[in-house]
Design a protein around this motif. Sequence first.
Motif, PDB file in Angstrom:
ATOM      1  N   UNK A  34       0.831  -1.206   0.000  1.00 26.63           N
ATOM      2  CA  UNK A  34       0.000   0.000   0.000  1.00 26.63           C
ATOM      3  C   UNK A  34       0.864   1.254   0.000  1.00 26.63           C
ATOM      4  N   UNK A  35       1.936   1.251   0.790  1.00 24.43           N
ATOM      5  CA  UNK A  35       2.819   2.414   0.835  1.00 24.43           C
ATOM      6  C   UNK A  35       3.489   2.655  -0.510  1.00 24.43           C
ATOM      7  N   UNK A  36       3.885   1.593  -1.194  1.00 26.87           N
ATOM      8  CA  UNK A  36       4.509   1.747  -2.511  1.00 26.87           C
ATOM      9  C   UNK A  36       3.528   2.345  -3.512  1.00 26.87           C
ATOM     10  N   UNK A  37       2.277   1.862  -3.506  1.00 30.65           N
ATOM     11  CA  UNK A  37       1.273   2.393  -4.424  1.00 30.65           C
ATOM     12  C   UNK A  37       1.004   3.874  -4.144  1.00 30.65           C
ATOM     13  N   UNK A  38       0.926   4.240  -2.865  1.00 29.70           N
ATOM     14  CA  UNK A  38       0.685   5.641  -2.515  1.00 29.70           C
ATOM     15  C   UNK A  38       1.856   6.526  -2.928  1.00 29.70           C
ATOM     16  N   UNK A  39       3.082   6.011  -2.811  1.00 35.93           N
ATOM     17  CA  UNK A  39       4.242   6.799  -3.259  1.00 35.93           C
ATOM     18  C   UNK A  39       4.187   7.039  -4.761  1.00 35.93           C
ATOM     19  N   UNK A  40       3.775   6.037  -5.512  1.00 31.84           N
ATOM     20  CA  UNK A  40       3.666   6.207  -6.955  1.00 31.84           C
ATOM     21  C   UNK A  40       2.556   7.187  -7.311  1.00 31.84           C
ATOM     22  N   UNK A  41       1.424   7.092  -6.622  1.00 30.77           N
ATOM     23  CA  UNK A  41       0.325   8.007  -6.910  1.00 30.77           C
ATOM     24  C   UNK A  41       0.682   9.450  -6.554  1.00 30.77           C
ATOM     25  N   UNK A  42       1.554   9.617  -5.578  1.00 28.49           N
ATOM     26  CA  UNK A  42       1.967  10.968  -5.181  1.00 28.49           C
ATOM     27  C   UNK A  42       2.627  11.704  -6.341  1.00 28.49           C
ATOM     28  N   UNK A  43       3.242  10.951  -7.245  1.00 26.78           N
ATOM     29  CA  UNK A  43       3.889  11.547  -8.408  1.00 26.78           C
ATOM     30  C   UNK A  43       2.973  11.566  -9.631  1.00 26.78           C
ATOM     31  N   UNK A  44       1.700  11.306  -9.422  1.00 27.18           N
ATOM     32  CA  UNK A  44       0.724  11.303 -10.523  1.00 27.18           C
ATOM     33  C   UNK A  44      -0.439  12.217 -10.146  1.00 27.18           C
ATOM     34  N   UNK A  45      -0.223  13.545 -10.212  1.00 25.48           N
ATOM     35  CA  UNK A  45      -1.263  14.479  -9.757  1.00 25.48           C
ATOM     36  C   UNK A  45      -2.553  14.391 -10.563  1.00 25.48           C
ATOM     37  N   UNK A  46      -2.467  13.984 -11.822  1.00 26.73           N
ATOM     38  CA  UNK A  46      -3.691  13.882 -12.625  1.00 26.73           C
ATOM     39  C   UNK A  46      -4.618  12.809 -12.081  1.00 26.73           C
ATOM     40  N   UNK A  47      -4.049  11.679 -11.683  1.00 24.93           N
ATOM     41  CA  UNK A  47      -4.892  10.614 -11.124  1.00 24.93           C
ATOM     42  C   UNK A  47      -5.499  11.041  -9.790  1.00 24.93           C
ATOM     43  N   UNK A  48      -4.702  11.721  -8.978  1.00 18.62           N
ATOM     44  CA  UNK A  48      -5.225  12.192  -7.698  1.00 18.62           C
ATOM     45  C   UNK A  48      -6.353  13.191  -7.913  1.00 18.62           C
ATOM     46  N   UNK A  49      -6.165  14.096  -8.882  1.00 10.11           N
ATOM     47  CA  UNK A  49      -7.214  15.071  -9.183  1.00 10.11           C
ATOM     48  C   UNK A  49      -8.473  14.382  -9.685  1.00 10.11           C
ATOM     49  N   UNK A  50      -8.303  13.355 -10.516  1.00  8.35           N
ATOM     50  CA  UNK A  50      -9.456  12.631 -11.038  1.00  8.35           C
ATOM     51  C   UNK A  50     -10.219  11.956  -9.909  1.00  8.35           C
ATOM     52  N   UNK A  51      -9.504  11.368  -8.969  1.00  8.87           N
ATOM     53  CA  UNK A  51     -10.157  10.648  -7.877  1.00  8.87           C
ATOM     54  C   UNK A  51     -10.829  11.573  -6.871  1.00  8.87           C
ATOM     55  N   UNK A  52     -10.157  12.657  -6.529  1.00 10.55           N
ATOM     56  CA  UNK A  52     -10.613  13.479  -5.408  1.00 10.55           C
ATOM     57  C   UNK A  52     -11.465  14.663  -5.850  1.00 10.55           C
ATOM     58  N   UNK A  53     -11.073  15.315  -6.947  1.00 11.85           N
ATOM     59  CA  UNK A  53     -11.728  16.562  -7.320  1.00 11.85           C
ATOM     60  C   UNK A  53     -12.893  16.394  -8.284  1.00 11.85           C
ATOM     61  N   UNK A  54     -12.790  15.428  -9.209  1.00 12.31           N
ATOM     62  CA  UNK A  54     -13.827  15.307 -10.240  1.00 12.31           C
ATOM     63  C   UNK A  54     -15.215  15.057  -9.651  1.00 12.31           C
ATOM     64  N   UNK A  55     -15.402  14.139  -8.689  1.00 13.79           N
ATOM     65  CA  UNK A  55     -16.750  13.986  -8.116  1.00 13.79           C
ATOM     66  C   UNK A  55     -17.292  15.273  -7.511  1.00 13.79           C
ATOM     67  N   UNK A  56     -16.425  16.052  -6.868  1.00 13.09           N
ATOM     68  CA  UNK A  56     -16.869  17.324  -6.284  1.00 13.09           C
ATOM     69  C   UNK A  56     -17.276  18.306  -7.377  1.00 13.09           C
ATOM     70  N   UNK A  57     -16.490  18.370  -8.435  1.00 15.14           N
ATOM     71  CA  UNK A  57     -16.813  19.280  -9.542  1.00 15.14           C
ATOM     72  C   UNK A  57     -18.128  18.885 -10.194  1.00 15.14           C
ATOM     73  N   UNK A  58     -18.335  17.576 -10.378  1.00 12.56           N
ATOM     74  CA  UNK A  58     -19.575  17.106 -11.008  1.00 12.56           C
ATOM     75  C   UNK A  58     -20.785  17.429 -10.137  1.00 12.56           C
ATOM     76  N   UNK A  59     -20.670  17.258  -8.830  1.00 12.73           N
ATOM     77  CA  UNK A  59     -21.771  17.600  -7.935  1.00 12.73           C
ATOM     78  C   UNK A  59     -22.040  19.105  -7.943  1.00 12.73           C
ATOM     79  N   UNK A  60     -20.977  19.894  -7.997  1.00  9.87           N
ATOM     80  CA  UNK A  60     -21.134  21.350  -8.046  1.00  9.87           C
ATOM     81  C   UNK A  60     -21.883  21.757  -9.315  1.00  9.87           C
TER      82      UNK A  60
END
Length: 269
Positions: A34-60
């Motif tokens: 899990x720690x390795x996957x999170x370290x890799x995702x930390x260097x992938x801001x687009x995926x993080x934005x897709x996961x965290x921000x897109x649902x909020x934007x769609x609801x807005x």
Amino acid sequence: MSTATPGTTTVPGTATPSRTTAAPMSAARTLATAARVLRQLRHDPRSIALMILVPCVMLFLLRYVFDGSPRTFDSIGASLLGIFPLITMFLVTSIATLRERTSGTLERLLAMPLGKADLIAGYALAFGLLAIVQSVLATGLAVWALGLEVVGSAWLLLLVALLDALLGTALGLFVSAFAASEFQAVQFMPAVIFPQLLLCGLFTPRPNMQPVLEAISNVLPMSYAVDGMNQVLRHTDVTGDFVRDAVIVAGCAALVLALGAATLRRRTA
């Protein structure tokens, strides 16, 4: 006559260790994965934005699409609060896991004394932590910022949103085994997500559907995700139907994760 692999010693009366023996599940290996996957995702801001921000934007956007009809947002906003996290987690998880497969990372990991359960649990834990963040932000935005009115507790709304996000994670891990490229992973969305979206009861009550379609909808997990959200929307207390819906969604996520572990195998000899 017995044979032994060069460089190894076979003791009479003992069995030769098998390379195919599955390693027992280990909390340390799961957390390391899990720690390795999170370290890799930390260097992938687009995926993080897709996961965290897109649902909020769609609801807005949805809130102000129905700006002149707040009751419409109340009626479908809760359902979409569960659907948006499921879809985004499905997309990101399937693509991220496929990258691990195509880059050879999973191949190398499977050659180590690491159990399949450790890998699947590690991936599920990493994406599950992001699903918690996503669900908290989306639920908080919908209830406290956009004015989504629910009769029941907002915490129950958060619980169902989190279960839906975990279900999307499990589905993404599962379908990544059958895709050879990121484009193919995206192509699974019409096959896995769209039928559930049409039959989940978002557009019309499921009892109003043609009987065959209603029967199909009764075995699709997204139907129970929407039903669970609607229970919170309409009832002040926890109902038996809500418990049933939550258990079914959680059970489907666990089942799909188990199937994902079964499809996790080396591609080469």
